[in-house]
Each structure stands twice: as C-alpha cells, then as structure tokens.
Design an enzyme around this catalytic site. Sequence first.
Site, mmCIF file in Angstrom:
data_model
loop_
_atom_site.group_PDB
_atom_site.id
_atom_site.type_symbol
_atom_site.label_atom_id
_atom_site.label_comp_id
_atom_site.label_asym_id
_atom_site.label_seq_id
_atom_site.Cartn_x
_atom_site.Cartn_y
_atom_site.Cartn_z
ATOM 1 N N PHE A 1 1.043 -1.328 -0.010
ATOM 2 C CA PHE A 1 -0.072 -0.258 0.315
ATOM 3 C C PHE A 1 0.959 1.733 0.159
ATOM 4 C CE2 PHE A 1 -3.001 -2.876 1.637
ATOM 5 C CZ PHE A 1 -4.297 -2.483 1.346
ATOM 6 N N ASP A 2 0.746 2.417 -0.576
ATOM 7 C CA ASP A 2 0.731 3.277 -1.156
ATOM 8 C C ASP A 2 -0.278 3.606 0.537
ATOM 9 O OD1 ASP A 2 2.009 6.175 -1.105
ATOM 10 O OD2 ASP A 2 0.061 6.665 -2.173
ATOM 11 N N LEU A 3 0.492 5.320 1.295
ATOM 12 C CA LEU A 3 -0.216 6.308 2.070
ATOM 13 C C LEU A 3 -0.755 7.179 1.928
ATOM 14 C CD1 LEU A 3 -0.429 6.020 5.034
ATOM 15 C CD2 LEU A 3 1.596 7.165 5.623
ATOM 16 N N ASP A 4 -0.087 8.394 1.965
ATOM 17 C CA ASP A 4 -0.397 9.037 0.901
ATOM 18 C C ASP A 4 -1.509 9.157 0.084
ATOM 19 O OD1 ASP A 4 0.744 10.318 3.442
ATOM 20 O OD2 ASP A 4 1.772 11.450 1.923
ATOM 21 N N ILE B 1 -0.902 -1.144 -4.756
ATOM 22 C CA ILE B 1 -2.556 -0.606 -4.147
ATOM 23 C C ILE B 1 -2.106 0.876 -4.175
ATOM 24 C CG2 ILE B 1 -4.823 0.511 -3.069
ATOM 25 C CD1 ILE B 1 -4.147 -2.545 -4.162
#
Length: 220
Positions: free
Chosen positions: A9-12, A162
């Site tokens: 996963f990306d965060l922002d 993602i």
Amino acid sequence: MKKYESVLFDLDGTLTDSGPGITKSVAQAFTRMGMEPPCRKELNLFVGPPLASSFARYGMNPEQVDEAIRLFRERYTTVGKFENFPYDGVSQLLERLQADGYRLFIATSKPENIAIEVLQHFQLDGYFEKICGASLDHSRETKEAVLEYLKQQCHIGNAVMIGDTEFDVKGAKEHGIPCIGVNWGYGNRKSMEDAGAIAIASTMDELYDLIVQQADAALC
C-alpha cells in the site's frame, strides 16, 4: 489459491487523506522563501511524489529545493503530519485482507519515520509486516527506490501495489509488480490508466473485490 501473496500500500491519498497538512506546509515553505504559493490545485500535486522533484518544477535550484524541504519539514513534522485522517473503511479493509491471509506492507515516498508515526497515531501500524518509506537524505525517495528497499528487506512473493497516482503505477511496473489504482486520492484516473494500472477502484469494497477476485484484466 490466491493470486497475490502480498499487498503493498501507498499511504498518502490511498489509506489516509494527508492533503491538508502537506499543502499547508508547502504553502508556508513558499511564503518563507519569499515566493507566491501555488494555487490550491497545484498544491495538491505535492501529495504523493517526492518533494524534491515537486519543488524543482517551480524553477528552484538544488540549494533552494533543500531549503524549501527544510521549511516544509519544520511545519509538517510538528503540526502537519497530524492534519490527516484515514479514509472511511480503511481499517475494515485491512482487517479483511489480513484475515484472508494476505501479507500487508507499506511502500510510501513519505519519510519512513513519519509514515510510522502516522500509522501508529491512527492505530493502523499493526496490520503491516513492514513499513517502508523514503530516507531523509534523499538516497531513497522515489517509489522505485522504496520498493527496491522493501524487496531487500522482505521476501514479498507475488505482490500487487495499491496507490492513487501514476507514480505508484510506474514505480511498481519497474519491479514487475501490477498496480491497482484508487480514485479517491490525489492522482488522476486517466494518468493511472495510461501508466498501466490493471484496474481502478472507486470504493474500499471494490478494492477488496479487485484484490481477492484477481481482477487483473479489464479496467473497472
């Protein structure tokens, strides 16, 4: 049998809406440097990509970029990082994927120490086997570099990325990792599709289905 062993996963813009804290901190950096801050639409483009490349687009030389990043961090590391909130349904999504046996990881261009702090603040850190982010010395700040670091630290097996921007798609593609885009963040659907996203999710439930059902053909 699951197609993917790991979900990266990306965060922002993917798990949390960090836009307010980032854009306010960017605007302050421009102001402190005696420059007119970009308009709101342009400020939103700072959410996701490495800061150095984003500031450089405004004609700053390397020394000015370093100073802009210093001023940004002066505000962001004390106030801005918590001007942020998880998107609705994030914890439920992560819980469902974890219960299904997926290994979950974070791969973000945000500095790793801040990413850990943010995830701990929202009590989301426990879902992830490893949280990987950028280094503060600029040696690791692109999505490609963060993913390379993650692969060195962990055996991720067959994985899917993602993210909410073309940078997530392109970074994953450099490592032969497919990417599912989400359109509730700060990226552009067409840019993600053009970059090669295998699908685009509009809701958390749709994202879960795309991961679990192995929907890697037609864009949704």
